[in-house]
Design a protein around this motif. Structure first.
Motif, PDB file in Angstrom:
ATOM      1  N   PRO A   5       0.804  -1.231   0.000  1.00  0.00           N
ATOM      2  CA  PRO A   5       0.000   0.000   0.000  1.00  0.00           C
ATOM      3  C   PRO A   5       0.832   1.275   0.000  1.00  0.00           C
ATOM      4  CG  PRO A   5       0.049  -0.918   2.205  1.00  0.00           C
ATOM      5  CD  PRO A   5       0.812  -1.884   1.331  1.00  0.00           C
ATOM      6  N   TYR A   6       2.085   1.148  -0.354  1.00  0.00           N
ATOM      7  CA  TYR A   6       2.950   2.319  -0.498  1.00  0.00           C
ATOM      8  C   TYR A   6       3.930   2.045  -1.631  1.00  0.00           C
ATOM      9  CZ  TYR A   6       6.249  -0.537   2.179  1.00  0.00           C
ATOM     10  OH  TYR A   6       7.051  -1.558   2.613  1.00  0.00           O
ATOM     11  N   ALA A   7       4.549   3.087  -2.153  1.00  0.00           N
ATOM     12  CA  ALA A   7       5.496   2.949  -3.258  1.00  0.00           C
ATOM     13  C   ALA A   7       6.808   2.395  -2.717  1.00  0.00           C
ATOM     14  CB  ALA A   7       5.708   4.307  -3.933  1.00  0.00           C
ATOM     15  N   ASP A   8       7.090   1.152  -3.051  1.00  0.00           N
ATOM     16  CA  ASP A   8       8.185   0.392  -2.462  1.00  0.00           C
ATOM     17  C   ASP A   8       9.489   0.592  -3.230  1.00  0.00           C
ATOM     18  OD1 ASP A   8       9.227  -1.857  -0.739  1.00  0.00           O
ATOM     19  OD2 ASP A   8       9.426  -2.804  -2.712  1.00  0.00           O
ATOM     20  N   PHE A   9      10.622   0.636  -2.504  1.00  0.00           N
ATOM     21  CA  PHE A   9      11.923   0.888  -3.118  1.00  0.00           C
ATOM     22  C   PHE A   9      12.350  -0.249  -4.047  1.00  0.00           C
ATOM     23  CE2 PHE A   9      16.678   1.269  -2.863  1.00  0.00           C
ATOM     24  CZ  PHE A   9      16.779   2.487  -3.518  1.00  0.00           C
ATOM     25  N   GLY A  10      12.037  -1.484  -3.672  1.00  0.00           N
ATOM     26  CA  GLY A  10      12.380  -2.605  -4.535  1.00  0.00           C
ATOM     27  C   GLY A  10      11.698  -2.517  -5.884  1.00  0.00           C
ATOM     28  N   VAL A  11      10.441  -2.102  -5.876  1.00  0.00           N
ATOM     29  CA  VAL A  11       9.705  -1.919  -7.124  1.00  0.00           C
ATOM     30  C   VAL A  11      10.313  -0.768  -7.926  1.00  0.00           C
ATOM     31  CG1 VAL A  11       7.452  -1.368  -8.127  1.00  0.00           C
ATOM     32  CG2 VAL A  11       7.595  -2.854  -6.115  1.00  0.00           C
ATOM     33  N   PHE A  12      10.705   0.282  -7.233  1.00  0.00           N
ATOM     34  CA  PHE A  12      11.358   1.426  -7.883  1.00  0.00           C
ATOM     35  C   PHE A  12      12.621   0.988  -8.616  1.00  0.00           C
ATOM     36  CE2 PHE A  12      14.711   4.701  -7.333  1.00  0.00           C
ATOM     37  CZ  PHE A  12      14.175   5.728  -8.094  1.00  0.00           C
ATOM     38  N   LEU A  13      13.455   0.163  -7.976  1.00  0.00           N
ATOM     39  CA  LEU A  13      14.701  -0.273  -8.599  1.00  0.00           C
ATOM     40  C   LEU A  13      14.467  -1.143  -9.828  1.00  0.00           C
ATOM     41  CD1 LEU A  13      16.983  -1.072  -5.530  1.00  0.00           C
ATOM     42  CD2 LEU A  13      17.132   0.888  -7.070  1.00  0.00           C
ATOM     43  N   LYS A  14      13.346  -1.858  -9.856  1.00  0.00           N
ATOM     44  CA  LYS A  14      13.046  -2.713 -11.009  1.00  0.00           C
ATOM     45  C   LYS A  14      12.817  -1.907 -12.285  1.00  0.00           C
ATOM     46  CE  LYS A  14      11.125  -6.582  -8.373  1.00  0.00           C
ATOM     47  NZ  LYS A  14       9.889  -7.357  -8.041  1.00  0.00           N
ATOM     48  N   LYS A  15      12.546  -0.615 -12.129  1.00  0.00           N
ATOM     49  CA  LYS A  15      12.411   0.246 -13.307  1.00  0.00           C
ATOM     50  C   LYS A  15      13.763   0.421 -14.004  1.00  0.00           C
ATOM     51  CE  LYS A  15       8.870   3.138 -11.057  1.00  0.00           C
ATOM     52  NZ  LYS A  15       8.583   4.529 -10.591  1.00  0.00           N
ATOM     53  N   TYR A  16      14.845   0.240 -13.246  1.00  0.00           N
ATOM     54  CA  TYR A  16      16.174   0.543 -13.764  1.00  0.00           C
ATOM     55  C   TYR A  16      17.067  -0.685 -13.918  1.00  0.00           C
ATOM     56  CZ  TYR A  16      14.624   5.196 -12.400  1.00  0.00           C
ATOM     57  OH  TYR A  16      13.897   6.348 -12.265  1.00  0.00           O
ATOM     58  N   PHE A  17      16.751  -1.771 -13.216  1.00  0.00           N
ATOM     59  CA  PHE A  17      17.613  -2.944 -13.225  1.00  0.00           C
ATOM     60  C   PHE A  17      16.775  -4.214 -13.365  1.00  0.00           C
ATOM     61  CE2 PHE A  17      19.501   0.291 -10.446  1.00  0.00           C
ATOM     62  CZ  PHE A  17      20.705   0.515 -11.119  1.00  0.00           C
ATOM     63  N   ARG A  18      17.338  -5.162 -14.092  1.00  0.00           N
ATOM     64  CA  ARG A  18      16.629  -6.424 -14.290  1.00  0.00           C
ATOM     65  C   ARG A  18      16.832  -7.393 -13.123  1.00  0.00           C
ATOM     66  NH1 ARG A  18      17.647  -7.952 -20.715  1.00  0.00           N
ATOM     67  NH2 ARG A  18      16.570  -6.119 -21.582  1.00  0.00           N
ATOM     68  N   GLY A  19      18.037  -7.392 -12.558  1.00  0.00           N
ATOM     69  CA  GLY A  19      18.351  -8.342 -11.497  1.00  0.00           C
ATOM     70  C   GLY A  19      18.458  -7.671 -10.139  1.00  0.00           C
ATOM     71  N   ASP A 259       3.311   8.643  -5.843  1.00  0.00           N
ATOM     72  CA  ASP A 259       4.397   8.104  -6.666  1.00  0.00           C
ATOM     73  C   ASP A 259       5.774   8.319  -6.060  1.00  0.00           C
ATOM     74  OD1 ASP A 259       3.974  10.944  -7.299  1.00  0.00           O
ATOM     75  OD2 ASP A 259       5.593  10.651  -8.740  1.00  0.00           O
ATOM     76  N   ILE A 260       5.875   8.944  -4.890  1.00  0.00           N
ATOM     77  CA  ILE A 260       7.177   9.101  -4.231  1.00  0.00           C
ATOM     78  C   ILE A 260       7.531   7.791  -3.542  1.00  0.00           C
ATOM     79  CG2 ILE A 260       8.484  10.302  -2.439  1.00  0.00           C
ATOM     80  CD1 ILE A 260       6.791  12.779  -2.952  1.00  0.00           C
ATOM     81  N   THR A 261       8.625   7.185  -3.949  1.00  0.00           N
ATOM     82  CA  THR A 261       9.038   5.912  -3.365  1.00  0.00           C
ATOM     83  C   THR A 261       9.497   6.109  -1.927  1.00  0.00           C
ATOM     84  OG1 THR A 261       9.688   4.968  -5.486  1.00  0.00           O
ATOM     85  CG2 THR A 261      10.720   4.043  -3.523  1.00  0.00           C
ATOM     86  N   VAL A 262       8.913   5.345  -1.012  1.00  0.00           N
ATOM     87  CA  VAL A 262       9.303   5.412   0.401  1.00  0.00           C
ATOM     88  C   VAL A 262      10.303   4.289   0.661  1.00  0.00           C
ATOM     89  CG1 VAL A 262       8.531   5.503   2.782  1.00  0.00           C
ATOM     90  CG2 VAL A 262       7.020   6.307   0.961  1.00  0.00           C
ATOM     91  N   GLU A 263      11.566   4.669   0.740  1.00  0.00           N
ATOM     92  CA  GLU A 263      12.616   3.665   0.868  1.00  0.00           C
ATOM     93  C   GLU A 263      12.728   3.124   2.275  1.00  0.00           C
ATOM     94  OE1 GLU A 263      17.440   3.123   0.226  1.00  0.00           O
ATOM     95  OE2 GLU A 263      16.440   4.943  -0.484  1.00  0.00           O
ATOM     96  N   ARG A 264      12.455   3.944   3.271  1.00  0.00           N
ATOM     97  CA  ARG A 264      12.699   3.531   4.652  1.00  0.00           C
ATOM     98  C   ARG A 264      11.753   4.276   5.579  1.00  0.00           C
ATOM     99  NH1 ARG A 264      18.352   5.372   6.655  1.00  0.00           N
ATOM    100  NH2 ARG A 264      17.144   7.199   7.233  1.00  0.00           N
ATOM    101  N   PHE A 265      11.342   3.607   6.656  1.00  0.00           N
ATOM    102  CA  PHE A 265      10.439   4.215   7.637  1.00  0.00           C
ATOM    103  C   PHE A 265      11.136   4.505   8.960  1.00  0.00           C
ATOM    104  CE2 PHE A 265       7.798   1.432   4.957  1.00  0.00           C
ATOM    105  CZ  PHE A 265       6.918   2.361   4.441  1.00  0.00           C
ATOM    106  N   VAL A 266      12.181   3.767   9.263  1.00  0.00           N
ATOM    107  CA  VAL A 266      12.880   3.900  10.540  1.00  0.00           C
ATOM    108  C   VAL A 266      14.387   3.838  10.311  1.00  0.00           C
ATOM    109  CG1 VAL A 266      11.076   2.964  12.036  1.00  0.00           C
ATOM    110  CG2 VAL A 266      12.691   1.405  10.917  1.00  0.00           C
ATOM    111  N   SER A 267      15.109   4.264  11.317  1.00  0.00           N
ATOM    112  CA  SER A 267      16.564   4.152  11.303  1.00  0.00           C
ATOM    113  C   SER A 267      16.997   3.306  12.493  1.00  0.00           C
ATOM    114  CB  SER A 267      17.199   5.536  11.392  1.00  0.00           C
ATOM    115  OG  SER A 267      18.598   5.446  11.406  1.00  0.00           O
ATOM    116  N   GLN A 268      18.024   2.505  12.289  1.00  0.00           N
ATOM    117  CA  GLN A 268      18.561   1.687  13.365  1.00  0.00           C
ATOM    118  C   GLN A 268      19.962   2.168  13.707  1.00  0.00           C
ATOM    119  OE1 GLN A 268      17.623  -2.321  11.407  1.00  0.00           O
ATOM    120  NE2 GLN A 268      17.357  -2.802  13.557  1.00  0.00           N
TER     121      GLN A 268
END
Length: 310
Positions: A5-19, A259-268
């Protein structure tokens, strides 16, 4: 958004890379104009750079050595993986153009490295450097991440950032106009900011041509000015418990452009440096709880988003 239910970073990267693609953090020996006296001294009140540097990430090793060590670690499991050199520590556009070019191009010369992610401040992006990155982005993946942290100038002054939100908006727009991907970092829960103000950050960021966004909770870190301020004036700080923060994040991304990809929600941060809050959750565990709560609330990114003029 794929199945999330949010724009995921993994999906974002698939726009640019196959693997598979993996970021590798490096410390390229930069400093910061907010530490060396150009903008200020002492840095941002919350900052201790040790909190985001892996063990292999130190200036005793060259950029090449750091990347090769990281690639050696990840490559054992995924031999066909490609890598993004993540210039993370301090301000990674702070220097003369020739020196910067040398660092970036050294990283790109390492076998398996297919792009750059460059963390920096919004007041440290010259037109000359942006022109160079624009040309570089025609051959490689290039993402510039700006530490925006807040859209409120009063907060930025309080945490000693040394720049304004106008500086941030200008940097993001110039970067996107140059054809380079622009990202942002934001801290949720800075002193003096209530829920209404935090939600307004999402609305203001949504008017910028951002591709990615990293969120993290306010953390009190040892040996920072903010840690001492909290001891002296605890009533000015609100440290969220995990469920309260989850609901805040959901409220935030409901007001964020979808459409803004949310890469991270928290920091460790490392346990030996972190004072509070201590939730005892890894990033994937937090994300699982967030997704469960979003399902309960029938929530999605952009649900409350209303386009408007900045």
């Amino acid at each position: 958004m794929d199945d999330k239910p949010y724009a995921d970073f993994g999906v974002f990267l698939k726009k640019y890379f196959r693997g598979k693609v993996q970021k590798i953090s490096i410390n390229a020996g930069f400093t910061c104009p907010n530490r060396d006296g150009t903008k200020g001294k002492g840095g941002c009140t919350y900052c201790n750079n040790q909190t985001f540097s892996p063990e292999y990430c130190n200036t005793d090793k060259s950029i090449t050595e750091q990347l090769q060590e990281g690639i050696g670690f990840f490559g054992r499991k995924y031999p066909d993986m490609e890598y993004l050199a993540y210039f993370q520590a301090y301000t990674n556009t702070y220097g003369d153009l020739r020196s910067l070019q040398g660092k970036y191009e050294e990283a790109l010369s390492v076998h398996g490295v297919v792009g750059l992610i460059i963390g920096t401040r919004p007041d440290c992006m010259s037109d000359r450097l942006l022109s160079y990155l624009s040309e570089l982005s025609k051959k490689y993946f290039v993402l510039v991440e700006y530490g925006i942290e807040s859209t409120c100038d009063e907060t930025l002054r309080r945490i000693n950032r040394g720049h304004t939100f106008s500086d941030s908006a200008d940097a993001v727009m110039r970067t996107a106009n140059a054809g380079v991907l622009a990202g942002a970092h934001m801290i949720l829960g800075l002193p003096g900011e209530d829920r209404e103000m935090i939600i307004s950050h999402a609305e203001r960021l949504s008017q910028l041509p951002l591709s990615t966004l990293k969120l993290h909770q306010l953390q009190l870190i040892r040996n920072t000015r903010m840690a001492y301020e909290q001891v002296e004036n605890p009533e000015e700080f609100h440290l969220f418990d995990v469920d309260e923060y989850i609901d805040l994040v959901i409220d935030f991304i409901e007001h964020l452009r979808p459409d803004i990809t949310v890469e991270r929600f928290v920091s460790q941060s490392p346990d030996d440096l972190l004072i509070a809050p201590k939730w005892g959750l890894k990033n994937h565990e937090f994300t699982a709880r967030l997704l469960k709560r979003m399902l309960q609330r029938n929530s999605r990114q952009g649900k409350m988003y209303v386009p408007s003029v900045l």
